[in-house]
Design a protein around this motif. Structure first.
Motif, PDB file in Angstrom:
ATOM      1  N   SER A 190       0.475   4.975   0.941  1.00 19.13           N
ATOM      2  CA  SER A 190      -0.325   5.692   1.610  1.00 19.13           C
ATOM      3  C   SER A 190       0.511   6.817   1.979  1.00 19.13           C
ATOM      4  N   LEU A 196      -3.586 -11.963  13.660  1.00 17.71           N
ATOM      5  CA  LEU A 196      -3.781 -10.612  14.418  1.00 17.71           C
ATOM      6  C   LEU A 196      -4.023  -9.634  13.795  1.00 17.71           C
ATOM      7  N   SER A 197      -4.814  -8.498  14.337  1.00 16.19           N
ATOM      8  CA  SER A 197      -5.082  -7.454  13.574  1.00 16.19           C
ATOM      9  C   SER A 197      -3.792  -6.729  12.889  1.00 16.19           C
ATOM     10  N   GLY A 198      -4.133  -6.360  11.404  1.00 15.03           N
ATOM     11  CA  GLY A 198      -2.868  -5.911  10.821  1.00 15.03           C
ATOM     12  C   GLY A 198      -2.173  -6.828  10.139  1.00 15.03           C
ATOM     13  N   ALA A 199      -2.377  -8.188  10.420  1.00 12.20           N
ATOM     14  CA  ALA A 199      -1.420  -9.428   9.767  1.00 12.20           C
ATOM     15  C   ALA A 199      -1.606  -9.082   8.171  1.00 12.20           C
ATOM     16  N   GLY A 200      -2.763  -8.980   7.664  1.00  8.77           N
ATOM     17  CA  GLY A 200      -2.870  -8.979   6.139  1.00  8.77           C
ATOM     18  C   GLY A 200      -4.259  -9.776   5.678  1.00  8.77           C
ATOM     19  N   LYS A 201      -4.956 -10.131   6.614  1.00  6.91           N
ATOM     20  CA  LYS A 201      -6.052 -11.016   6.327  1.00  6.91           C
ATOM     21  C   LYS A 201      -6.946 -10.477   5.394  1.00  6.91           C
ATOM     22  N   SER A 202      -7.613  -9.124   5.626  1.00  3.19           N
ATOM     23  CA  SER A 202      -8.511  -8.729   4.822  1.00  3.19           C
ATOM     24  C   SER A 202      -7.936  -8.075   3.374  1.00  3.19           C
ATOM     25  N   THR A 203      -6.637  -7.877   3.395  1.00  7.12           N
ATOM     26  CA  THR A 203      -5.804  -7.789   2.192  1.00  7.12           C
ATOM     27  C   THR A 203      -5.822  -8.891   1.357  1.00  7.12           C
ATOM     28  N   TYR A 230       0.831  -1.226   0.012  1.00  7.41           N
ATOM     29  CA  TYR A 230       0.035  -0.035  -0.106  1.00  7.41           C
ATOM     30  C   TYR A 230       0.997   1.152   0.003  1.00  7.41           C
ATOM     31  N   ALA A 276       1.866  -5.369   2.899  1.00  2.68           N
ATOM     32  CA  ALA A 276       0.986  -5.879   3.875  1.00  2.68           C
ATOM     33  C   ALA A 276       1.165  -7.398   3.499  1.00  2.68           C
ATOM     34  N   GLU A 299     -14.345 -11.876   8.724  1.00  2.00           N
ATOM     35  CA  GLU A 299     -14.683 -11.746  10.078  1.00  2.00           C
ATOM     36  C   GLU A 299     -16.314 -11.631  10.105  1.00  2.00           C
ATOM     37  N   VAL A 343       3.153   0.520   2.930  1.00  2.00           N
ATOM     38  CA  VAL A 343       2.885  -0.665   3.722  1.00  2.00           C
ATOM     39  C   VAL A 343       3.006  -1.881   3.230  1.00  2.00           C
TER      40      VAL A 343
HETATM   41  N1  LIG Z   1      -5.796   0.840   2.234  1.00  2.00           N
HETATM   42  C1  LIG Z   1      -4.810   0.634   2.781  1.00  2.00           C
HETATM   43  N2  LIG Z   1      -3.815   1.798   2.651  1.00  2.00           N
HETATM   44  C2  LIG Z   1      -2.825   1.752   3.339  1.00  2.00           C
HETATM   45  N3  LIG Z   1      -2.376   0.669   4.307  1.00  2.00           N
HETATM   46  C3  LIG Z   1      -3.477  -0.449   4.301  1.00  2.00           C
HETATM   47  C4  LIG Z   1      -4.669  -0.056   3.681  1.00  2.00           C
HETATM   48  N4  LIG Z   1      -5.271  -1.244   3.969  1.00  2.00           N
HETATM   49  C5  LIG Z   1      -4.614  -2.254   4.961  1.00  2.00           C
HETATM   50  N5  LIG Z   1      -3.504  -1.437   5.480  1.00  2.00           N
HETATM   51  C6  LIG Z   1      -2.273  -1.887   6.079  1.00  2.00           C
HETATM   52  O1  LIG Z   1      -2.006  -3.107   5.637  1.00  2.00           O
HETATM   53  C7  LIG Z   1      -2.007  -3.801   6.686  1.00  2.00           C
HETATM   54  C8  LIG Z   1      -2.855  -5.032   6.727  1.00  2.00           C
HETATM   55  O2  LIG Z   1      -4.100  -4.741   6.738  1.00  2.00           O
HETATM   56  P1  LIG Z   1      -5.396  -5.705   6.835  1.00  2.00           P
HETATM   57  O3  LIG Z   1      -6.598  -4.840   6.749  1.00  2.00           O
HETATM   58  O4  LIG Z   1      -5.216  -6.629   5.707  1.00  2.00           O
HETATM   59  O5  LIG Z   1      -5.022  -6.499   8.129  1.00  2.00           O
HETATM   60  P2  LIG Z   1      -6.208  -7.539   8.928  1.00  2.00           P
HETATM   61  O6  LIG Z   1      -5.403  -8.721   9.204  1.00  2.00           O
HETATM   62  O7  LIG Z   1      -7.162  -7.705   8.172  1.00  2.00           O
HETATM   63  O8  LIG Z   1      -6.482  -6.638  10.190  1.00  2.00           O
HETATM   64  P3  LIG Z   1      -7.745  -6.573  11.108  1.00  2.00           P
HETATM   65  O9  LIG Z   1      -7.955  -7.967  11.829  1.00  2.00           O
HETATM   66  O10 LIG Z   1      -7.791  -5.491  12.066  1.00  2.00           O
HETATM   67  O11 LIG Z   1      -9.062  -6.670  10.154  1.00  2.00           O
HETATM   68  C9  LIG Z   1      -1.993  -3.223   8.014  1.00  2.00           C
HETATM   69  O12 LIG Z   1      -0.713  -2.727   8.344  1.00  2.00           O
HETATM   70  C10 LIG Z   1      -2.777  -1.902   7.528  1.00  2.00           C
HETATM   71  O13 LIG Z   1      -2.604  -0.806   8.144  1.00  2.00           O
END
Ligand SMILES: Nc1ncnc2c1ncn2[C@@H]1O[C@H](COP(=O)(O)OP(=O)(O)OP(=O)(O)O)[C@@H](O)[C@H]1O
Ligand SMILES: [Mg+2]
Length: 353
Positions: free
Chosen positions: A13, A39-46, A11, A20, A166, A18
């Motif tokens: 930003s 964990l939160s921020g691990a990259g799951k949603s990405t 990403y 991810a 989630e 980042v």
């Molecule tokens: N649109 C974006 N722009 C910049 N950084 C992003 C963006 N989306 C996610 N990130 C960063 O990418 C990393 C992975 O984010 P992601 O949302 O995939 O995590 P996650 O595992 O889904 O977390 P959560 O459990 O909190 O939902 C994080 O460091 C997040 O801050």
């Protein structure tokens, strides 16, 4: 069904770059329920958003049902996305539309006529148990009911893949269970391939066939849920599992200092895991008979099941002379039981200051 090859996502930003996802390779077979935990921020949603190209990977390839998603034009992509349904933590329903209209929405978007829409929406309402709520608005529904609408909407185009980001994180445990049961039924009856993103090991345990543990943009560990659950290798996996097992240490010992040093206390705590038919083997009785002078206290016992395979977890406390304890460890190492040394605690917790 889903193949990710060398996926990178960076990403860009305002706060900087980042990284991810760092070289994710993942293969999800047709009909599988595949969990991704981290964990939160691990990259799951990405990661999950890279499957339907809501996020475009910076590098790597994504195949869904043999189609290279990264090579499609926008209009081809819209078409391909019809075979990929998605549900979200906060349901993402249209608040000014009824339950029926929410479910009909993707069909309307793709230009389906009203008669066909009616034919498709009715069985979906029935499937998710909301036939009597068709004319209500999301604000009139409970969280579980809202997610049922989300599921019905995701299924409207008869997808081959369902992505769940989630999907139960905003729900109480009982509602979570009913939604997980529904996802399993859909998986079986519609031969759907399901990808489940979660930070809860309970969801993985109850629903998934396979699991990948993602940490800081890489897959730290993967395998069948049974394998990963009973023999976690990575610290992060152990931590996720320990959340489920945290109450198994008897109250008297919880919060007590546990040391690997024998001089710290006289009771050696062991966690034992028995799998399959061995779950009710008389191993412990035999151990006590074999190791003279050994005292064995049962502190916790639980017989569970993962996908029909019995899975016994016990915590025992051993005391006695070094020779007896070493004999017991030796005895167990020759048996079909997984042994984890928790450490030494003082025998009488009340005496600890
Ligand atoms: N649109 C974006 N722009 C910049 N950084 C992003 C963006 N989306 C996610 N990130 C960063 O990418 C990393 C992975 O984010 P992601 O949302 O995939 O995590 P996650 O595992 O889904 O977390 P959560 O459990 O909190 O939902 C994080 O460091 C997040 O801050
Ligand atoms: Mg997320």
């Amino acid at each position: 069904m889903i193949k990710l090859i060398g996926i990178e996502k960076i990403y860009d930003s305002a706060a900087g770059k980042v990284h991810a996802l760092k070289g994710i390779d993942l293969h999800i077979a047709r009909g599988e329920i595949y969990g991704i935990i981290g964990l939160s921020g691990a990259g799951k949603s990405t990661l999950v958003r890279c499957i339907n190209m809501l996020e475009r990977p910076t590098a790597g390839k994504v195949f869904v049902d043999g189609q290279d998603m990264t090579a499609l034009t926008e209009s081809e992509l819209r078409q391909a996305r019809k075979s990929i349904g998605m549900i979200f933590q906060h349901f993402n329903l249209l608040s000014s539309a009824t339950v029926y209209e929410n479910i009909a929405f993707p069909l309307k978007l793709s230009g389906t006529d009203d008669t066909t829409i009616r034919k498709k929406v009715s069985p979906l309402l029935e499937l998710v148990g909301l036939s009597d709520k068709a004319n209500q608005y999301p604000a009139q529904l409970s969280g579980g009911q809202k997610q049922r609408v989300g599921i019905a909407r995701a299924l409207a185009n008869r997808p081959k893949v369902l992505l769940c980001d989630e999907a139960t994180s905003a729900l109480d445990p009982q509602t979570t269970k009913s939604i997980l049961d529904l996802i399993r039924v859909i998986n079986e009856t519609m031969s759907l391939t399901v990808v489940v993103i979660t930070h809860e090991m309970q969801v993985i345990k109850e629903l998934c066939d396979k699991v990948a543990v993602i940490s800081d943009g890489v897959i730290a560990e993967r395998g069948s849920v049974l394998e990963v659950f009973t023999n976690p290798r990575h610290d992060i996996t152990k931590e996720f599992i320990s959340v489920l097992l945290s109450n198994e240490l008897p109250a008297a010992f919880r919060g007590n200092e546990i040391s690997q040093d024998r001089t710290h206390g006289s009771l050696l705590l062991l966690r034992l895991i028995f799998l399959g038919e061995r779950a009710d083997d008389p191993v412990l009785a035999e151990m006590i008979r074999t190791c003279k002078g050994l005292e064995c206290t049962m502190l916790f016992g639980n017989l569970d099941e993962i996908h029909g395979v019995p899975f016994g977890r016990f915590i025992i406390g051993l005391s006695g002379e070094d020779e007896a304890i070493n004999g017991a460890l030796n005895f167990l190492s020759g048996r079909d039981v997984r042994v984890e040394v928790i450490g030494y605690v003082r025998r009488n917790p009340a005496a600890v200051d």
